[in-house]
Write an enzyme that holds these catalytic residues in place. Structure first.
Site, PDB file in Angstrom:
ATOM      1  N   LYS A   1       0.821  -1.219   0.000  1.00 32.63           N
ATOM      2  CA  LYS A   1       0.000   0.000   0.000  1.00 32.63           C
ATOM      3  C   LYS A   1       0.855   1.270   0.000  1.00 32.63           C
ATOM      4  O   LYS A   1       0.446   2.295  -0.509  1.00 32.63           O
ATOM      5  CB  LYS A   1      -0.949   0.009   1.196  1.00 32.63           C
ATOM      6  CG  LYS A   1      -2.130  -0.940   1.033  1.00 32.63           C
ATOM      7  CD  LYS A   1      -3.135  -0.773   2.160  1.00 32.63           C
ATOM      8  CE  LYS A   1      -4.407  -1.549   1.891  1.00 32.63           C
ATOM      9  NZ  LYS A   1      -4.243  -3.013   2.096  1.00 32.63           N
TER      10      LYS A   1
ATOM     11  N   GLU B   1     -10.758   7.057   2.899  1.00 31.27           N
ATOM     12  CA  GLU B   1     -11.661   6.260   3.729  1.00 31.27           C
ATOM     13  C   GLU B   1     -10.934   4.961   4.018  1.00 31.27           C
ATOM     14  O   GLU B   1     -10.014   4.575   3.300  1.00 31.27           O
ATOM     15  CB  GLU B   1     -12.983   5.980   3.015  1.00 31.27           C
ATOM     16  CG  GLU B   1     -12.966   4.794   2.077  1.00 31.27           C
ATOM     17  CD  GLU B   1     -12.275   5.071   0.756  1.00 31.27           C
ATOM     18  OE1 GLU B   1     -12.325   6.224   0.301  1.00 31.27           O
ATOM     19  OE2 GLU B   1     -11.692   4.137   0.188  1.00 31.27           O
TER      20      GLU B   1
ATOM     21  N   SER C   1       2.140  -9.752  -0.381  1.00 26.79           N
ATOM     22  CA  SER C   1       1.737  -8.340  -0.359  1.00 26.79           C
ATOM     23  C   SER C   1       1.909  -7.676   0.999  1.00 26.79           C
ATOM     24  O   SER C   1       2.020  -6.454   1.077  1.00 26.79           O
ATOM     25  CB  SER C   1       0.288  -8.205  -0.829  1.00 26.79           C
ATOM     26  OG  SER C   1      -0.573  -8.992  -0.042  1.00 26.79           O
TER      27      SER C   1
HETATM   28  C1  LIG Z   1      -4.993  -4.051   1.465  1.00 31.38           C
HETATM   29  C2  LIG Z   1      -4.234  -5.282   1.249  1.00 31.38           C
HETATM   30  C3  LIG Z   1      -4.544  -6.174   0.188  1.00 31.38           C
HETATM   31  C4  LIG Z   1      -5.719  -6.003  -0.717  1.00 31.38           C
HETATM   32  O1  LIG Z   1      -5.628  -4.920  -1.580  1.00 31.38           O
HETATM   33  P1  LIG Z   1      -5.331  -5.062  -3.150  1.00 31.38           P
HETATM   34  O2  LIG Z   1      -5.718  -3.739  -3.670  1.00 31.38           O
HETATM   35  O3  LIG Z   1      -6.192  -6.181  -3.672  1.00 31.38           O
HETATM   36  O4  LIG Z   1      -3.897  -5.361  -3.304  1.00 31.38           O
HETATM   37  C5  LIG Z   1      -3.723  -7.274   0.008  1.00 31.38           C
HETATM   38  N1  LIG Z   1      -2.683  -7.535   0.834  1.00 31.38           N
HETATM   39  C6  LIG Z   1      -2.373  -6.717   1.855  1.00 31.38           C
HETATM   40  C7  LIG Z   1      -1.220  -7.070   2.728  1.00 31.38           C
HETATM   41  C8  LIG Z   1      -3.134  -5.579   2.110  1.00 31.38           C
HETATM   42  O5  LIG Z   1      -2.818  -4.780   3.141  1.00 31.38           O
END
Ligand SMILES: *Cc1c(COP(=O)(O)O)cnc(C)c1O
Length: 391
Positions: A91, A113, A372
């Site tokens: 993010k 938000e 992620s």
């Molecule tokens: C917010 C988040 C996601 C989901 O968001 P995408 O826009 O689908 O990438 C995935 N993994 C993590 C660690 C997150 O914080």
């Protein structure tokens, strides 16, 4: 030209995307589009952005070969380590891009938000870094559920506004944030957290996440050569997946997005309009948007970014599901085999890999999987669910 180059001038990816907003917001979206287009083509802006990602956010992140997991599965797995960035998820790439753009637009404030609070914390972080005022709208129910993230945002200097209308959750916070944006458009930028919403957001956020896929494909080329057989990422709104896919879409790699069983907008939804865009979404026979349910707060969104709907319609990317039970299993497996505790969102991607290695993913394949985010934020939830199983 690449399939993932640019939407058409109305912001459409095939039949998806567009800009379905009230008249009062059209001008604001066009302004964001014009500034983004200008600065994204500007070498100086690109360098400034890249410099912050490197000196502040910790980029480039490694591509880690997961040796023990690979041996366990009979496929060769590489993890793209977004969990190692500052704040612990991909993010940060997006919010730094949008905060920098806010400054270039001559604006002094940013609003967002948030549902579970992750995007709110990321936005508050980027705002603090750049000296911007920050206000985050959050449903009252979520404010209570996510006390620690509320504290983090306040510590970072952001104002958190509890929203008490409707169901007091994310979708009500979205409405409030939109309303606030209209009334203070001259000084404020609205920072959306995924590849969603009206044009140019799905395109802009994907461009800010493109760095994930570009790094990963160059790193894979260096480590192994050529392109991987399969690329896997989890899909909530779809930003880490879009960023990852953009680095591999022109290669022969199979692209797989993994949605939660209870929020599978592509696998189980149908086309409709939500939050300013046309995309696949979960809706009942009357077009009422249905609630998504998942153990992972970051994935329980009933829609999905329009470009994923487009890639699915072309057959260029495939979308699969993972259920809560196999996701928990994946958290344990990755923790024990690699010493990496994944967030629940990327654990969906890992669950798909564990389930399909030797099936949809032939033995001997090479796989790039985007980690992620890190699992610290989910420790409490996971601890409760696994309490009686771990010894
Ligand atoms: C917010 C988040 C996601 C989901 O968001 P995408 O826009 O689908 O990438 C995935 N993994 C993590 C660690 C997150 O914080």
């Amino acid at each position: 030209m690449s399939i993932m180059s640019h939407p058409d001038e109305t912001g459409r990816f095939g039949e998806f995307g567009g800009r379905f907003v009230p008249e009062s917001l059209v001008g604001a979206c066009i302004e964001v589009e014009q500034f983004f287009t200008k600065f994204w083509a500007d070498e100086e802006f690109r360098q400034e952005y890249a410099e912050i990602l490197s000196s502040y956010a910790g980029r480039p992140t490694p591509l880690t070969e997961a040796h023990r997991l690979s041996e366990h599965l009979g496929v060769r797995v590489f993890l793209k380590r977004e969990d190692l960035t500052h704040t612990g998820s991909h993010k940060i790439n997006n919010v730094i891009g949008q905060a920098l753009l806010t400054k270039k637009m001559g604006k002094s404030a940013i609003l967002a938000e948030t549902g579970a609070g992750q995007h709110g914390v990321a936005t508050a972080t980027a705002a603090a870094l750049m000296g911007l005022k920050c206000r985050v709208y959050m449903g009252e129910v979520d404010v209570e559920r996510q006390a620690l993230n509320v504290f983090r945002m306040r510590l970072l200097g952001a104002e958190v506004v509890p929203v008490s209308s409707g169901s007091k959750t994310l979708k009500d916070a979205v409405n409030e944030a939109m309303r606030a944006w209209v009334s203070e458009i001259d000084e404020t930028h609205y920072c959306i957290g995924s590849v969603m919403g009206p044009h140019p957001y799905p395109y802009m956020v994907r461009e800010f996440q493109r760095v994930v896929g570009e790094e990963a494909s160059a790193q894979f080329e260096r480590l192994v050569g050529g392109s991987p057989d399969v690329v896997i990422a989890c899909v909530g709104g779809g930003s880490n997946a879009a960023g990852t896919f953009s680095g591999f879409v022109d290669s022969p790699a199979r692209l797989v997005g993994v949605e939660p069983e209870g929020g599978a907008a592509i696998a189980k939804g149908s086309p409709g309009v939500v939050h300013g865009m046309r995309s696949q979404l979960l809706q009942d026979e009357f077009g009422q948007v249905e609630e998504a349910v998942s153990i992972s707060a970051g994935l329980d969104y009933p829609g999905v970014g329009p470009e994923h709907s487009y890639l699915a319609s072309l057959g260029r990317a495939e979308y699969r599901c993972a259920g809560d039970e196999e996701v928990l299993e994946a958290v344990t497996t990755l923790s024990r085999l690699e010493g990496i505790i994944p967030a629940l969102e990327p654990a969906h991607a890992v669950a798909y890999l564990l389930r399909e290695a030797g099936k949809e993913i032939p033995l001997g394949s090479t796989v790039v999987l985007t980690m992620s985010g890190r699992g610290d934020k989910d420790a409490e939830v996971v601890a409760k669910l696994l309490a009686d199983r771990l010894s």
